[in-house]
Motif scaffolding. Structure first.
Motif, PDB file in Angstrom:
ATOM      1  N   VAL A 182       6.681  27.805  -8.796  1.00  0.00           N
ATOM      2  CA  VAL A 182       5.303  28.725  -8.480  1.00  0.00           C
ATOM      3  C   VAL A 182       5.539  30.009  -9.324  1.00  0.00           C
ATOM      4  O   VAL A 182       4.431  30.398  -9.779  1.00  0.00           O
ATOM      5  N   GLU A 232       2.350  30.271 -11.922  1.00  0.00           N
ATOM      6  CA  GLU A 232       1.393  30.965 -11.190  1.00  0.00           C
ATOM      7  C   GLU A 232       1.185  32.424 -11.708  1.00  0.00           C
ATOM      8  O   GLU A 232       0.512  33.187 -12.098  1.00  0.00           O
ATOM      9  N   GLU A 242     -12.386  21.171   0.657  1.00  0.00           N
ATOM     10  CA  GLU A 242     -11.370  22.064   0.458  1.00  0.00           C
ATOM     11  C   GLU A 242     -11.753  23.226  -0.465  1.00  0.00           C
ATOM     12  O   GLU A 242     -10.975  24.397  -0.268  1.00  0.00           O
ATOM     13  N   ARG A 243     -12.699  23.375  -1.434  1.00  0.00           N
ATOM     14  CA  ARG A 243     -12.664  24.297  -2.372  1.00  0.00           C
ATOM     15  C   ARG A 243     -13.860  24.793  -2.430  1.00  0.00           C
ATOM     16  O   ARG A 243     -13.881  26.003  -3.091  1.00  0.00           O
ATOM     17  N   ILE A 268       4.009  34.990  -3.636  1.00  0.00           N
ATOM     18  CA  ILE A 268       3.922  33.426  -3.925  1.00  0.00           C
ATOM     19  C   ILE A 268       2.855  32.904  -2.867  1.00  0.00           C
ATOM     20  O   ILE A 268       2.109  32.138  -3.451  1.00  0.00           O
ATOM     21  N   PHE A 312      -0.496  33.489  -4.825  1.00  0.00           N
ATOM     22  CA  PHE A 312      -0.647  32.895  -5.595  1.00  0.00           C
ATOM     23  C   PHE A 312      -1.214  31.490  -5.424  1.00  0.00           C
ATOM     24  O   PHE A 312      -2.368  30.706  -5.858  1.00  0.00           O
ATOM     25  N   LEU A 313      -0.598  30.738  -4.358  1.00  0.00           N
ATOM     26  CA  LEU A 313      -1.017  29.417  -3.910  1.00  0.00           C
ATOM     27  C   LEU A 313      -2.355  29.436  -2.971  1.00  0.00           C
ATOM     28  O   LEU A 313      -3.220  28.521  -3.180  1.00  0.00           O
ATOM     29  N   LEU A 314      -2.644  30.852  -2.539  1.00  0.00           N
ATOM     30  CA  LEU A 314      -3.871  30.814  -1.675  1.00  0.00           C
ATOM     31  C   LEU A 314      -4.989  30.762  -2.694  1.00  0.00           C
ATOM     32  O   LEU A 314      -6.013  30.508  -2.260  1.00  0.00           O
ATOM     33  N   ALA A 315      -4.466  31.281  -3.825  1.00  0.00           N
ATOM     34  CA  ALA A 315      -5.925  31.255  -4.725  1.00  0.00           C
ATOM     35  C   ALA A 315      -6.410  29.743  -5.181  1.00  0.00           C
ATOM     36  O   ALA A 315      -7.449  29.380  -5.618  1.00  0.00           O
ATOM     37  N   HIS A 316      -5.263  28.809  -4.877  1.00  0.00           N
ATOM     38  CA  HIS A 316      -5.628  27.508  -5.370  1.00  0.00           C
ATOM     39  C   HIS A 316      -6.100  26.669  -3.893  1.00  0.00           C
ATOM     40  O   HIS A 316      -7.189  26.164  -3.839  1.00  0.00           O
ATOM     41  N   ALA A 317      -5.569  27.009  -2.867  1.00  0.00           N
ATOM     42  CA  ALA A 317      -5.785  26.347  -1.718  1.00  0.00           C
ATOM     43  C   ALA A 317      -5.823  27.436  -0.209  1.00  0.00           C
ATOM     44  O   ALA A 317      -4.835  27.389   0.503  1.00  0.00           O
ATOM     45  N   PRO A 318      -6.915  28.208  -0.297  1.00  0.00           N
ATOM     46  CA  PRO A 318      -7.023  28.971   0.856  1.00  0.00           C
ATOM     47  C   PRO A 318      -6.905  28.439   2.294  1.00  0.00           C
ATOM     48  O   PRO A 318      -6.624  29.094   3.218  1.00  0.00           O
ATOM     49  N   ILE A 334      -0.719  22.403  -4.823  1.00  0.00           N
ATOM     50  CA  ILE A 334      -0.119  23.581  -4.789  1.00  0.00           C
ATOM     51  C   ILE A 334       1.337  23.060  -5.465  1.00  0.00           C
ATOM     52  O   ILE A 334       2.106  23.724  -5.757  1.00  0.00           O
TER      53      ILE A 334
END
Lengths: 557, 397, 210
Positions: A479, A483, B167-168, C96, C99-105, C132
């Protein structure tokens, strides 16, 4: 070819080779490196062959297609021996004149020799040309004298004497000791002490150990490994076998590029010839030491230059790094101790054994010994490969060898280390070339590529360019790297396009910190280095009014 | 518009029992006139309507679909299903747009139980509007056959679209304002195009190819995509293992595998050699390599998609490579690449429809003295300026 | 790592607490054995740890040198001092998560951790892909089910998971055990997408005309 089974047989063979070579016999050495071939040197070589045939000179004149001479900018390069007259930018139509005037008539053709662009001064011999004069060509110097497809050429310049000495006069421990005393540091970018790496592998548990040549040369702008390996593959092989002996390995790998057929062919040929002579394979030189080598091609991605990724690729998997909490010198390919070193590092080994660690350590600085090959590119007059002792200042390299900046522009920065390196600003140009000095300044020397940037370059765009590259060339599995690069790239692209927001620079620094600390491998950990170094020395470019900063790093004609 | 006979639109309506259905009922009882073109399906909540229902309606001859629910914030269920209906309709409208149908054919209205006249007025407005638009497909200039496969393409993707939506494409606040703002925003467009738009193009291409083989130019013409986009989609398809584009001699493959002793560890070398000889890797080859070397196909797929070195679709006759290494970059490779792209009409990673050129960028072959350079089929063309590009390329067939 | 196998335990320190660990254990295993919590996302007891998410990053001090390591992979050694929380560790974890929340909040696992570390799901612009890339599905199918029906493709920013149609069509309908492991619904979405585009026909039927 006879198989050599002892030191004396080797010397006999060498004497035999030399006796067949008249040092006064004219030899036309034409650079057959990639840069020159791209400028049409293939046609020049054919033209010489044709002319020599026509004039019935086949037995009186040697033609040798050699490895890279280094002065890529002025190619196609031709050197006429024994006078060492050097002709630059040779075309096929110059060939008849060269043969009649210089080879036979011993006269220098003024129009074809080097002319200094600033002073107008001419230089007929290679040793007088500024590009060559200011170098110390211990490793690449032999390139002009060797046809890489002929092992005899290598023997003629003293090749394999180091191997003979190691296997037949020294113990593995003694060899290791010499390398340690010489303080040979890795030339691929890590700068890690080779002797220490070898020792760790040697002492690691397990009978089976491997040695590997990293000929991937993924660093952007670096082409010196290709120059050595294509031009003088035997020197690297010799170093590898000596290293294998010191480590206790009987199996080696050469990991090289899939996109350079000339390189692969030269390596294959070198291995075959070495084996025929008994310098590779079973019972080398009658010493009882056996060693075999396999060649593996890479798939081209930047991350496969990372040692653990490279090893995974050799195992037949996608080249993804693994965390090196346990070093690869302890657990590498198939979990066996594996010593990975760069092409240039291996090429240094025969030098050390032949001349002794004391001689070797007398060149360089306190903690960076020996010479370093650098590849000059970007906004520079003389693009090419050069070899200098550590301690030479960057200024001396850029101006004394590189010829300065074209079009009368001012220098802005010199970027080392490619996508995971850093930039040295003009104000620090007197820094000596040294692993630690440069690392302190945030621009680790990397593999030695020197990307010279002039005053029109946008350093923001340079940082963006490298992150863009990494976003496609990192493996993407962890990550912070994947990212972090993604987000830093987005912000930098916005800044470049004039859409900077309050707090962007601080955000960049924060992301750089996380990516640097938490990434899985060295690529991720150093991915933000170009950004960090440009922020360190060129922060004003980030902060300045975006309107003034519309020119991207590449030129607008 | 068909000349000479009147078109009677067929409209399917999904009305929620609590409000809209009652409203429609009231309209009937009160004798408010409206055209009879709507067939009504009663359900308990407008939120129950699924995109699959909407597209099934369109696929079975309906010219328009109407959804009627309770006013926002008045849903009779705690879950506020009418908001779900609203977001679903926004997405379906976009889908209709993407396949070239007029999004006005789908309409959602909030009608309460007491608003009989509102229901009638809405129908009095909606039906003539659809009359004007004409029959589904034909009204937009799409023939029946094309309409069928386009609707099929969307229908197949619905399970995926629903997951993407939940989801999005969620809206953080349950307010009309927030919903309107989100679904008309740049962000929504971007997410839709990246997540659904591309897949829709793929799905349509698959549908076309399922009928019969089509060439790249044909696909481009039928779907209104540029050859560059088609090439890009085909590349993705190949990576999805959904398009079969050729075969390779089995003996040749076996020979290469045996040369590397058929070991699992030689997977990378085997693939590299096949790529080098054949210039691309058909799916069949990957299957065979996987079986013969006894490695999982997923591992093979990971390696061949890991870098652009491997191609899963056939390359053009001339592989053009523009160096974008840092030295070439500071010497102007971006402008060079732009010129090449404009001349060829394709972007890196793509092949032109005549299979003459494949374009790729890449880094540093180490000939920095030649920069900026173009390499065609291994031949270096160094120190090329944008104006010289045409001359370089014109010699290639 | 020790030069010879010790039968005795190794003593390490985690957050000031002395913890006994056996050689070969990771810091995470040692912490779990002492009921000390370290957050994880890509870790699963049935799978080989891979250190992909890096949320288990901790400070590890050995012989005076502090470095940041993934607890799920870092091997214990005598006198190791571990700090599972610190200002920098928390900063790393917060970012971190962002970063991931930007994908899967809306991922429940991410939301729980986000609360603890004050991560802001809107810090970065929304990314379209909601995977993620924790790899739980890929690794489960490879290591536990040994079917390899789903794998990684592409690399760098474009890395994705993808089902192998010819295997998935045979194996997945009666299994789908990986679905429960997915912290988002991307795995399901990838599956239905593959189903839509790749399952229902014979590859030879979708031939591209030359």
């Amino acid at each position: 070819m006879p198989r050599i089974n002892s030191a004396s047989e080797l010397e006999e063979l060498r004497k035999g080779v030399l006796s067949e070579r008249d040092p006064d016999k004219p030899c036309i050495a034409i650079c057959a490196g990639m840069g020159c071939l791209g400028l049409g040197n293939g046609r020049v070589i054919s033209a010489f062959e044709e002319e020599v045939n026509k004039k019935d000179l086949k037995t009186k004149v040697d033609i040798r297609a050699t490895g890279c001479h280094g002065y890529c900018e002025k190619g196609p390069m031709v050197v006429i021996y024994p006078e060492e007259i050097c002709y630059v930018e040779v075309t096929p139509k110059d060939v008849p004149e060269i043969v009649s005037q210089t080879v036979l008539g011993k006269k220098v053709i003024d129009l074809l020799i080097y002319t200094d662009p600033d002073t107008g001064e001419k230089a007929a011999h290679q040793s007088e040309i500024p590009f060559y004069k200011n170098q110390m060509r211990h490793i690449i110097g032999n390139n002009t004298k060797i046809d890489p497809r002929s092992i005899d050429d290598y023997l003629a310049v003293g090749g394999y004497s180091a191997l003979s000495k190691s296997l037949l006069e020294m113990s593995p421990e003694k060899v290791l000791d010499e390398i340690k005393k010489a303080n040979l540091r890795g030339r691929g970018g890590g700068g890690f002490r080779a002797g220490r790496k070898w020792e760790t592998a040697r002492n690691a548990p397990g009978e089976e150990k491997y040695v590997i040549v990293n000929a991937h040369e993924g660093e952007l702008g670096a082409f010196m490994d290709r120059a050595i390996f294509t031009g003088n593959p035997q020197s690297v092989l010799e170093g590898l076998i000596i290293g294998a002996y010191a480590v206790g390995s009987h199996r080696g790998f050469i990991y090289t590029r899939h996109d350079t057929p000339q390189l692969k062919n030269n390596i294959d040929m070198a291995l075959a010839q070495a084996e025929e002579y008994g310098l590779l394979g079973e019972n080398i030189l009658g010493s009882g030491f056996s060693f075999n080598v396999e060649v593996h091609l890479d798939i081209g991605i930047f991350v496969s230059g990372e040692s653990s990724a490279l090893m995974r690729s050799i195992e037949g998997n996608a080249p993804e790094p693994r965390p090196k909490y346990i070093h690869t010198s302890v657990k590498g390919i198939w979990k066996k101790p594996s010593v990975l070193n760069n092409v240039e590092t291996w090429a240094n080994v025969p030098l050390i054994i032949d001349n002794g660690s004391e001689w070797y350590a007398s060149t360089g600085t306190a903690r960076s010994k020996g010479t370093k090959l650098v590849s000059l590119s970007g906004n520079i007059v003389n693009t090419g490969v050069a070899e200098v002792p550590f301690g030479t200042t960057i200024r001396e390299i850029v101006y004394g060898i590189g010829g300065g900046i074209p079009k009368g522009k001012k220098l802005k920065a010199v970027h080392f280390g490619g996508p995971i390196g850093g930039s040295i600003p003009e104000s620090l140009l007197d820094t000596p070339l040294d692993f630690d000095e440069l690392a302190k300044l945030g621009a680790s020397i990397g593999a030695g590529s020197m990307l010279v940037l002039d005053e029109d370059t946008s350093m923001v765009d340079v940082a963006r360019y490298f992150l863009d590259f990494l976003s496609n060339e990192s493996c993407g599995k962890c990550v912070p790297c994947r990212e972090g690069i993604r987000q830093m790239l987005k912000i930098l692209t916005n800044i470049r396009d004039g859409k900077v927001r309050e707090g962007d620079i601080e955000l960049l620094e924060e992301i750089a910190e996380v990516t640097g600390a938490a990434s899985l491998c060295a690529l991720g950990k150093t991915a933000a280095d170009p950004l960090r170094s440009t922020l360190r020395y060129f922060r004003d470019e980030y902060e300045t009014n975006i309107e003034k900063m519309k020119r991207p790093a590449e030129k607008r004609e | 518009m068909a000349a000479g006979h009147t078109f009677e639109p067929r409209i399917l309506g999904f009305l929620c029992d609590w409000c809209c259905y009652a409203g429609a009922d009231l309209a009937g009882v009160s004798r408010f006139q409206y055209p009879p073109n709507i067939r009504v399906i009663r359900l308990m909540c407008s939120g129950r309507v699924d995109p699959a229902h909407i597209f099934r309606a369109f696929s079975t001859g309906q010219d328009a679909v109407f959804i009627g629910g309770c006013h926002l914030d008045d849903c009779h269920y705690v879950t506020h299903g009418n908001y779900d209906a609203l977001s679903m309709v926004y997405i379906c409208k976009k889908l209709l747009e993407h396949i070239g149908l007029n999004p006005e054919r789908l309409r959602i209205e909030w009608v309460s139980a007491g608003e009989g006249i509102r229901f009638a007025n809405t129908m009095n407005e909606f039906v003539p509007r659809i009359e004007k638009l004409g029959p589904l497909g034909r009204g937009e200039g799409i023939d029946e056959h094309e309409l069928t496969f386009k609707l099929e393409a969307v229908t197949k993707l619905i399970p995926y679209i629903k997951l993407v939506q939940s989801e999005r494409l969620r809206v953080p606040d349950r307010t009309e304002e927030a919903y309107n703002k989100f679904f008309t925003s740049e962000e929504f467009n971007r997410l839709f195009n990246e997540l659904i738009g591309d897949k829709l193009a793929l799905s349509q291409i698959m549908a076309l190819l399922r009928e019969r083989p089509h060439s790249t130019s044909e696909i481009s013409a039928i779907l209104g995509l540029s050859p560059s986009e088609v090439s890009r989609h085909l590349n993705v398809s190949a990576r999805n293992q959904t398009v079969e584009t050729g075969t390779v001699d089995n003996d040749k493959i076996d020979r290469i595998i045996n040369k590397h002793q058929g070991k699992a560890g030689s997977l990378v070398q085997v693939l590299l050699e096949i790529q080098h000889e054949n210039h691309w890797l058909p799916q069949e080859v990957l299957d065979r390599v996987s079986k013969k070397l006894d490695v999982p196909l997923s591992r093979v797929m990971q390696i061949v998609t890991f870098h652009k070195t491997f191609s899963l679709i056939p390359k053009g006759r001339n592989e053009v490579h523009v160096c974008t290494g840092p030295s070439c970059y500071v010497r102007g490779s971006t402008r060079l690449l732009d010129t090449v792209q404009n001349l060829m009409g394709i972007r890196p990673g793509e092949t032109d429809p005549d299979s003459k050129f494949s374009l790729e960028t890449g880094s540093c072959l180490g000939c920095c003295n030649l920069g900026p350079e173009i390499i065609v089929g291994g031949k270096h063309h160094g120190r090329v300026t944008p104006d010289k590009v045409k001359d370089v390329l014109k010699n290639y067939e | 790592m020790g030069k010879h196998k010790k039968m005795s335990d190794i003593i390490i320190q985690i957050d000031g607490k002395e913890v006994k660990a056996a050689e070969g254990m990771t810091v995470l295993e040692a912490a779990q054995s002492a009921d000390i919590f370290i957050p994880t996302l890509c870790h699963h007891e049935k799978l080989e740890p891979r250190g992909l998410c890096r949320i288990c990053t901790v400070e590890a001090e050995v012989r005076g040198w502090t470095k940041f390591v993934a607890a799920c992979l870092y091997p214990v050694e005598q006198d190791l001092v571990v700090r599972t929380r610190s200002e920098k560790v928390d900063r790393i974890r917060k970012m971190i998560l962002e970063f991931l929340l930007a994908h899967a909040p809306y991922s429940p696992q991410l939301q729980d951790l986000a609360q603890e570390y004050g991560a802001d799901k809107d810090r970065f612009e929304k990314e379209s892909s909601f995977c993620i890339l924790c790899g739980l599905c890929v690794r489960y199918c490879a290591e536990v089910k040994k079917k390899n029906a789903v794998g990684f493709v592409d690399c760098g920013s474009r890395r994705e998971i993808r089902f192998i149609p010819e295997i998935a069509v045979k194996e997945c309908h009666s299994c789908k055990e990986c679905f429960a492991l997915c912290p988002t619904s991307y795995l399901q979405a990838a599956f239905v997408l593959t189903e839509a585009l790749a399952f229902s026909k014979d590859a030879s039927q979708t031939a591209l005309k030359k």
